[in-house]
Scaffold this active site. Structure first.
Site, mmCIF file in Angstrom:
data_model
loop_
_atom_site.group_PDB
_atom_site.id
_atom_site.type_symbol
_atom_site.label_atom_id
_atom_site.label_comp_id
_atom_site.label_asym_id
_atom_site.label_seq_id
_atom_site.Cartn_x
_atom_site.Cartn_y
_atom_site.Cartn_z
ATOM 1 N N ASP A 40 0.847 -1.195 0.000
ATOM 2 C CA ASP A 40 0.000 0.000 0.000
ATOM 3 C C ASP A 40 0.881 1.242 0.000
ATOM 4 O O ASP A 40 1.793 1.353 0.821
ATOM 5 C CB ASP A 40 -0.912 0.001 1.231
ATOM 6 C CG ASP A 40 -2.064 0.983 1.083
ATOM 7 O OD1 ASP A 40 -2.420 1.326 -0.074
ATOM 8 O OD2 ASP A 40 -2.619 1.414 2.106
ATOM 9 N N HIS A 55 -3.953 13.927 1.076
ATOM 10 C CA HIS A 55 -4.177 13.022 2.210
ATOM 11 C C HIS A 55 -2.997 13.065 3.175
ATOM 12 O O HIS A 55 -3.186 13.188 4.390
ATOM 13 C CB HIS A 55 -4.403 11.596 1.707
ATOM 14 C CG HIS A 55 -4.498 10.576 2.807
ATOM 15 N ND1 HIS A 55 -5.565 10.531 3.683
ATOM 16 C CD2 HIS A 55 -3.648 9.580 3.182
ATOM 17 C CE1 HIS A 55 -5.365 9.537 4.550
ATOM 18 N NE2 HIS A 55 -4.216 8.947 4.270
ATOM 19 N N ARG A 108 0.641 15.512 13.464
ATOM 20 C CA ARG A 108 1.955 16.042 13.812
ATOM 21 C C ARG A 108 1.902 17.560 13.907
ATOM 22 O O ARG A 108 1.524 18.110 14.929
ATOM 23 C CB ARG A 108 3.015 15.561 12.806
ATOM 24 C CG ARG A 108 3.380 14.092 13.002
ATOM 25 C CD ARG A 108 4.519 13.680 12.098
ATOM 26 N NE ARG A 108 4.191 13.864 10.683
ATOM 27 C CZ ARG A 108 3.559 12.948 9.940
ATOM 28 N NH1 ARG A 108 3.219 11.799 10.459
ATOM 29 N NH2 ARG A 108 3.286 13.186 8.681
ATOM 30 N N GLU A 165 -10.789 3.724 3.641
ATOM 31 C CA GLU A 165 -9.867 4.531 2.853
ATOM 32 C C GLU A 165 -10.262 4.358 1.395
ATOM 33 O O GLU A 165 -10.304 3.237 0.872
ATOM 34 C CB GLU A 165 -8.409 4.112 3.100
ATOM 35 C CG GLU A 165 -7.950 4.546 4.486
ATOM 36 C CD GLU A 165 -6.452 4.371 4.732
ATOM 37 O OE1 GLU A 165 -5.848 3.476 4.119
ATOM 38 O OE2 GLU A 165 -5.906 5.132 5.554
ATOM 39 N N GLU A 219 -9.541 4.200 -2.087
ATOM 40 C CA GLU A 219 -8.319 3.968 -2.847
ATOM 41 C C GLU A 219 -8.652 3.237 -4.140
ATOM 42 O O GLU A 219 -9.756 2.737 -4.336
ATOM 43 C CB GLU A 219 -7.328 3.073 -2.065
ATOM 44 C CG GLU A 219 -6.884 3.627 -0.732
ATOM 45 C CD GLU A 219 -5.662 2.903 -0.147
ATOM 46 O OE1 GLU A 219 -4.873 2.318 -0.927
ATOM 47 O OE2 GLU A 219 -5.502 2.930 1.092
ATOM 48 N N ASP A 231 -9.505 0.309 1.785
ATOM 49 C CA ASP A 231 -8.486 -0.188 2.713
ATOM 50 C C ASP A 231 -8.914 0.168 4.140
ATOM 51 O O ASP A 231 -8.505 1.180 4.702
ATOM 52 C CB ASP A 231 -7.144 0.469 2.366
ATOM 53 C CG ASP A 231 -5.989 -0.169 3.106
ATOM 54 O OD1 ASP A 231 -6.116 -1.341 3.489
ATOM 55 O OD2 ASP A 231 -4.969 0.519 3.291
ATOM 56 N N GLN A 250 -4.364 2.101 14.988
ATOM 57 C CA GLN A 250 -3.263 2.606 14.136
ATOM 58 C C GLN A 250 -2.438 3.657 14.861
ATOM 59 O O GLN A 250 -1.207 3.626 14.848
ATOM 60 C CB GLN A 250 -3.875 3.192 12.853
ATOM 61 C CG GLN A 250 -2.856 3.723 11.854
ATOM 62 C CD GLN A 250 -3.543 4.381 10.636
ATOM 63 O OE1 GLN A 250 -4.760 4.320 10.491
ATOM 64 N NE2 GLN A 250 -2.743 4.999 9.795
ATOM 65 N N TYR A 280 1.603 2.658 15.413
ATOM 66 C CA TYR A 280 2.315 2.845 14.137
ATOM 67 C C TYR A 280 3.745 3.367 14.270
ATOM 68 O O TYR A 280 4.516 3.310 13.309
ATOM 69 C CB TYR A 280 1.501 3.713 13.178
ATOM 70 C CG TYR A 280 1.704 5.206 13.287
ATOM 71 C CD1 TYR A 280 1.096 5.929 14.299
ATOM 72 C CD2 TYR A 280 2.485 5.894 12.368
ATOM 73 C CE1 TYR A 280 1.261 7.299 14.392
ATOM 74 C CE2 TYR A 280 2.660 7.272 12.458
ATOM 75 C CZ TYR A 280 2.044 7.961 13.465
ATOM 76 O OH TYR A 280 2.216 9.314 13.553
ATOM 77 N N THR A 320 -4.851 6.384 0.211
ATOM 78 C CA THR A 320 -6.105 7.143 0.251
ATOM 79 C C THR A 320 -6.053 8.300 -0.741
ATOM 80 O O THR A 320 -5.084 9.058 -0.763
ATOM 81 C CB THR A 320 -6.322 7.690 1.665
ATOM 82 O OG1 THR A 320 -6.245 6.597 2.570
ATOM 83 C CG2 THR A 320 -7.664 8.363 1.798
HETATM 84 CA CA CA Z 1 -4.273 2.634 2.813
#
Ligand code: CA
Length: 426
Positions: free
Chosen positions: A135, A142, A151, A208, A210, A242, A249, A253, A358
């Site tokens: 992916d 996005h 962030r 998502e 996609e 997705d 997540q 992550y 995405t």
């Molecule tokens: Ca994805």
């Protein structure tokens, strides 16, 4: 070899609804279970499914070098391995057989009764055995939105993002075709303000929006695929949802990227639309600045104008279109993704699947996830039944549609439709 199957003037003797995603110029490939419980490879014109295994047995592919059982299989992998020349010969032949001027099959009731099916008589399966699934994260909008939320708005894009089609290796075992429901996942999350994680159902299940492309055998281990050849190894594309659990997540992550927040489910549309069929809808992607490194540099039109729409359908059946995006918004092209993926010598096989990431457009109604559409839950999305959503609720169905349309020409993907069930065993 010319792609006569794309001739916009060609008409078919198969009754095709106006504005169908599947005119005779499409000729996608899929795998289905027939009314007699036989798995076969097929195509589709209008609302008629066509059994290619039966067509081959009855001699309609005579003169094309195909093994006898190429379409009598439960995946397209071997056919995809045969390569672009064979895909073109087969699409061109199908186009000829169903041309309005060709009466051979049209006037053969016996053969038609063996080859043709109503959509209600068949069940679509996964079209390929997906060996590896990668992916990407290739929509600038996005990546900027997520970077802004998670962030720092001033440094939303990571320093590598404009130089590398960023991606990760996903999980192919939980990719399912349209119509197969999935369960809300369980997992570990860190509630806002908490110091210790908790275990329970994900509360932030998201889609998502996609697309994904399916490859043929592209290289041997160690050999990169040059960017100018990369498109020759792309068989076709599907719509791709997705599924993502944002709370799982977010906690898991760092530092290695997505894991259980992604691998519980991904859904694809069942008909693979060939890159050849999308040829008339080529367009330029966004301007790339800074210029990519030479191994990622390409001239010409390498994106595709594919309109995308996403609906939420409530348990009571009320549908609301909540996003309209377009594949052409992708910053990195599929060719760049494949060239980058193999530049280190990584081997790509027939039936591998690469997700775009995405696809968010430039405006707030074109975002490709609930995370962005409801902006982390701060702007709930209104639905047509008067309720609203921050994320996806149990028993909601998420539907993605996609099509190319220009000057009376249309080639589409149909849809990928997936219901989110409550946690497993509940
Ligand atoms: Ca994805």
């Amino acid at each position: 070899m010319s792609v006569t199957a794309n001739d916009p003037k060609r008409k078919t003797w198969i009754n095709t609804p106006e504005n169908s995603d599947f005119p005779i110029q499409n000729i996608p490939f899929g795998v289905f279970l027939t009314r007699d419980d036989i798995i076969t490879i097929g195509t589709r014109i209008g609302d008629t499914a066509i059994d290619l295994g039966a067509m081959h047995q009855l001699g309609y592919f005579e003169g094309i070098p195909l093994t006898d059982d190429i379409f009598l299989q439960d995946t397209l992998n071997d056919f995809i391995s045969d390569g672009k020349k064979t895909w073109r010969l087969v699409r061109n032949r199908i186009s000829d057989v169903f041309d309005i001027k060709n009466e051979t099959l049209k006037n053969n009731e016996d053969h038609k009764s063996i080859i043709l099916f109503e959509l209600e008589e068949i069940e679509m399966k996964l079209p390929v055995q997906i060996g590896d699934y990668t992916d990407f994260y290739s929509s600038r909008e996005h990546a900027t939105n997520v970077g802004t939320m998670f962030r720092d708005p001033e440094n939303a894009l990571m320093p590598n993002w404009l130089h590398i089609p960023v991606g990760y290796h996903g999980r192919s075992s939980t990719i399912v075709p349209s119509g197969v429901p999935i369960h809300r996942p369980m997992g570990q999350t860190l509630p806002r303000g908490a110091e210790k994680p908790v275990f329970g159902p994900s509360r932030l299940v998201d889609f998502e929006l996609e697309m994904a492309f399916i490859t043929t055998d592209a290289n041997v281990m160690g050999e990169p695929v040059p960017i100018n050849e990369a498109e020759d190894y792309i068989f076709g594309m599907v719509l791709f949802n997705d599924w993502s659990a944002r709370d799982i997540q977010k906690w898991e992550y760092v530092p290695l990227g997505p894991f259980l927040g992604k691998s519980f489910a991904s859904s694809i549309s069942p008909w693979i639309v060939t890159l050849d069929a999308l040829e008339p809808f080529r367009t330029k992607g966004p301007k790339q600045d800074p210029e990519p490194l030479p191994y990622l540099t390409q001239d010409g039109n390498h994106s595709f104008d594919i309109q995308l729409e996403l609906d939420i359908i409530t348990e009571e059946g009320v549908a609301t279109t909540i996003s309209k995006s377009n594949f052409k918004y992708m910053y990195w092209t599929m060719a760049q993704q494949l060239a980058h993926h193999t530049v280190n010598g990584c081997k790509v096989n027939s039936g591998d699947m690469m997700g775009s990431g995405t696809i968010s457009g430039p405006t707030a109604d074109a975002y490709g996830s609930m995370l962005e559409l409801a902006w982390q839950g701060t702007r709930p999305v209104p639905l047509n039944d008067g309720t609203e959503r921050k994320f996806i609720q149990d028993n909601d169905t998420v539907v993605i549609r996609g099509f190319c349309q220009e000057g009376g020409r249309r080639v589409g993907f149909g849809k990928v439709s997936t219901k989110l069930l409550p946690i497993f065993g509940s």
